[in-house]
Design a protein around this motif. Structure first.
Motif, PDB file in Angstrom:
ATOM      1  N   MET A   1       0.854  -1.187   0.000  1.00  0.00           N
ATOM      2  CA  MET A   1       0.000   0.000   0.000  1.00  0.00           C
ATOM      3  C   MET A   1       0.889   1.236   0.000  1.00  0.00           C
ATOM      4  O   MET A   1       1.876   1.310   0.732  1.00  0.00           O
ATOM      5  CB  MET A   1      -0.910  -0.010   1.227  1.00  0.00           C
ATOM      6  N   ASP A   9      -7.760   7.329   5.510  1.00  0.00           N
ATOM      7  CA  ASP A   9      -8.817   6.335   5.716  1.00  0.00           C
ATOM      8  C   ASP A   9     -10.087   6.946   6.311  1.00  0.00           C
ATOM      9  O   ASP A   9     -11.193   6.632   5.838  1.00  0.00           O
ATOM     10  CB  ASP A   9      -8.314   5.188   6.587  1.00  0.00           C
ATOM     11  N   TRP A 215      -5.467  -2.876   5.104  1.00  0.00           N
ATOM     12  CA  TRP A 215      -6.746  -2.170   5.021  1.00  0.00           C
ATOM     13  C   TRP A 215      -7.855  -3.124   5.396  1.00  0.00           C
ATOM     14  O   TRP A 215      -7.723  -4.348   5.202  1.00  0.00           O
ATOM     15  CB  TRP A 215      -6.958  -1.654   3.601  1.00  0.00           C
ATOM     16  N   ASN A 317     -10.049   3.096  -3.147  1.00  0.00           N
ATOM     17  CA  ASN A 317      -8.873   3.375  -2.323  1.00  0.00           C
ATOM     18  C   ASN A 317      -7.658   3.356  -3.238  1.00  0.00           C
ATOM     19  O   ASN A 317      -7.050   2.312  -3.467  1.00  0.00           O
ATOM     20  CB  ASN A 317      -8.720   2.347  -1.212  1.00  0.00           C
ATOM     21  N   LEU A 320      -4.130   1.355  -2.565  1.00  0.00           N
ATOM     22  CA  LEU A 320      -3.933  -0.091  -2.578  1.00  0.00           C
ATOM     23  C   LEU A 320      -3.056  -0.515  -3.751  1.00  0.00           C
ATOM     24  O   LEU A 320      -3.060   0.094  -4.820  1.00  0.00           O
ATOM     25  CB  LEU A 320      -5.271  -0.813  -2.667  1.00  0.00           C
ATOM     26  N   GLU A 321      -2.330  -1.622  -3.536  1.00  0.00           N
ATOM     27  CA  GLU A 321      -1.422  -2.177  -4.540  1.00  0.00           C
ATOM     28  C   GLU A 321      -1.687  -3.676  -4.640  1.00  0.00           C
ATOM     29  O   GLU A 321      -1.920  -4.346  -3.626  1.00  0.00           O
ATOM     30  CB  GLU A 321       0.030  -1.946  -4.112  1.00  0.00           C
ATOM     31  N   ASP A 324      -1.157  -6.576  -1.847  1.00  0.00           N
ATOM     32  CA  ASP A 324      -1.540  -6.185  -0.494  1.00  0.00           C
ATOM     33  C   ASP A 324      -2.485  -7.229   0.108  1.00  0.00           C
ATOM     34  O   ASP A 324      -3.327  -7.804  -0.585  1.00  0.00           O
ATOM     35  CB  ASP A 324      -2.254  -4.832  -0.495  1.00  0.00           C
ATOM     36  N   VAL A 326      -5.605  -7.703   2.642  1.00  0.00           N
ATOM     37  CA  VAL A 326      -6.688  -6.939   3.253  1.00  0.00           C
ATOM     38  C   VAL A 326      -7.505  -7.860   4.149  1.00  0.00           C
ATOM     39  O   VAL A 326      -7.574  -9.074   3.930  1.00  0.00           O
ATOM     40  CB  VAL A 326      -7.602  -6.284   2.197  1.00  0.00           C
ATOM     41  N   ILE A 342      -6.709  -4.991  -9.332  1.00  0.00           N
ATOM     42  CA  ILE A 342      -7.495  -3.825  -8.945  1.00  0.00           C
ATOM     43  C   ILE A 342      -7.853  -3.047 -10.204  1.00  0.00           C
ATOM     44  O   ILE A 342      -6.990  -2.797 -11.050  1.00  0.00           O
ATOM     45  CB  ILE A 342      -6.701  -2.891  -8.003  1.00  0.00           C
ATOM     46  N   CYS A 352     -11.938  -5.362  -7.040  1.00  0.00           N
ATOM     47  CA  CYS A 352     -10.732  -6.119  -6.689  1.00  0.00           C
ATOM     48  C   CYS A 352     -11.000  -7.608  -6.849  1.00  0.00           C
ATOM     49  O   CYS A 352     -12.100  -8.086  -6.542  1.00  0.00           O
ATOM     50  CB  CYS A 352     -10.314  -5.845  -5.243  1.00  0.00           C
ATOM     51  N   THR A 354      -9.326 -11.238  -5.519  1.00  0.00           N
ATOM     52  CA  THR A 354      -8.420 -11.698  -4.471  1.00  0.00           C
ATOM     53  C   THR A 354      -8.361 -13.218  -4.443  1.00  0.00           C
ATOM     54  O   THR A 354      -9.128 -13.909  -5.110  1.00  0.00           O
ATOM     55  CB  THR A 354      -8.877 -11.209  -3.085  1.00  0.00           C
TER      56      THR A 354
END
Length: 365
Positions: A1, A9, A215, A317, A320-321, A324, A326, A342, A352, A354
């Motif tokens: 991130m 945030d 996050w 957001n 975010l990368e 990351d 979460v 993303i 996103c 995941t």
């Protein structure tokens, strides 16, 4: 991130306005800011070129060598928040080489498409087979191959993983020597290579669910989750990795080194109902059992998580990368997920993709 202030945030969850800035870096003349009509960025850690851009710039944006051009022009996109008090905070989304431009007439704007700097390196193929002598550092070689193509680039090493490389020859593909194939330098030491939001190259260890979450994706008042859907697939899932240093370059063969998913809580454990699904990984760059073990564990961690995925849309957001971790709260027990992809745009929610299946360090034989 990407590092952000303490305001980030709370503002994201309550009061803010999205804002974006496009800076054109032409091959001739000074950089300048162009007005954006729309934009969309996809960042995907499973793709060779991590970041891609689609943008529409305002009519009248300067073109040619001192403006928007596909002849060596770049666009830096920064996205963030207007805090509604006159201050802003922007996060870099990518330094994109412009590979197409299309002006619509009359007054339809200038459509541009761009790619991250990995593509610059990938396009710079070896003109003749490239041979490196024995005992070179893998990290040093990665940096050399990157900066040969992009001399102005900065390379950040966020890992201490390294190994001596035996005498090795690559035929044509520069990026395949760096990352993404079984014969790549990155895969042999269990790392990833990518260009960040500023176009700087980064070398990191393969992300795992042992990494701390950056996050929280949650529902309800002050939450950010809009919609979520789950999926499960066995495509690309292996719970056994067999790594071999094949000795093709004249070095002594190594292995086989076998790493298994032995976590008793894992649905893909080798002694469970999932069964055994091995992957065989062979590389001339593996010269020791320790190196084969590191590479095999990274491949195992990257594979097992593909068994269970969560796709969600959320309040954008931009910090975010991909890679990351979460923490996702959707009503049941909180779950950790690694972000693989993303999509962020000027027109809607962030989406996103995941993966979440937990892999331990594996058992080795």
């Amino acid at each position: 991130m990407w590092p952000v202030s303490r305001r980030w945030d709370p503002a994201l969850r309550h009061a803010h306005r999205m804002t974006a800035r496009a800076t054109i870096l032409p091959p001739v003349g000074a950089p300048f800011t162009a007005r954006l009509l729309s934009w969309s960025v996809t960042a995907d850690r499973t793709a060779q070129t991590r970041r891609t851009l689609q943008a529409t710039l305002a009519p009248g944006t300067r073109q040619a060598l001192d403006g928007v051009t596909v002849q060596g022009g770049y666009l830096q996109l920064d996205v963030g928040f207007d805090y509604l008090d006159g201050s802003q905070e922007l996060v870099p989304q990518g330094l994109f080489r412009l590979d197409s431009e299309d002006a619509e007439r009359p007054d339809g704007g200038l459509a541009a498409q761009g790619y991250g700097r990995e593509k610059v390196v990938a396009d710079d193929k070896f003109l003749a087979p490239r041979t490196e002598p024995a005992n070179s550092s893998a990290l040093d070689l990665i940096e050399t191959l990157l900066t040969e193509s992009v001399p102005t680039a900065t390379v950040h090493r966020r890992t201490t993983r390294d190994a001596a490389v035996p005498r090795t020859t690559w035929e044509r593909e520069r990026w395949e020597a760096i990352d993404g194939t079984d014969a790549s330098l990155a895969r042999s030491i269990g790392v990833e290579v990518w260009a960040d939001g500023r176009g700087q190259f980064v070398i990191t260890a393969v992300p795992t669910l042992a990494d701390p979450p950056v996050w929280t994706v949650d529902e309800g008042p002050g939450g950010v989750l809009i919609k979520a859907s789950r999926s499960s697939s066995t495509e690309g899932v292996n719970n056994i990795i067999v790594a071999v240093g094949d000795g093709a370059n004249g070095s002594t063969p190594v292995g086989p080194l076998i790493v298994r998913d032995t976590d008793p809580t894992s649905p893909t454990r080798v002694d469970g109902p999932f069964g055994r699904r091995p992957r065989f990984y062979s590389s001339p760059l593996l010269t020791t059992l320790a190196q084969a073990d590191t590479a095999a564990r990274s491949l195992l961690a990257n594979s097992l998580g593909l068994a269970s995925g969560l796709s969600f849309s959320a309040v954008p957001n931009p910090a975010l990368e991909p890679g990351d971790v979460v923490l996702v709260k959707t009503g049941g027990p909180a779950e950790l997920h690694i972000i693989d992809k993303i999509t962020l745009s000027s027109t809607g929610a962030m989406t996103c993709e995941t993966r979440s299946t937990k892999a331990d360090d594996g058992g080795t034989t």
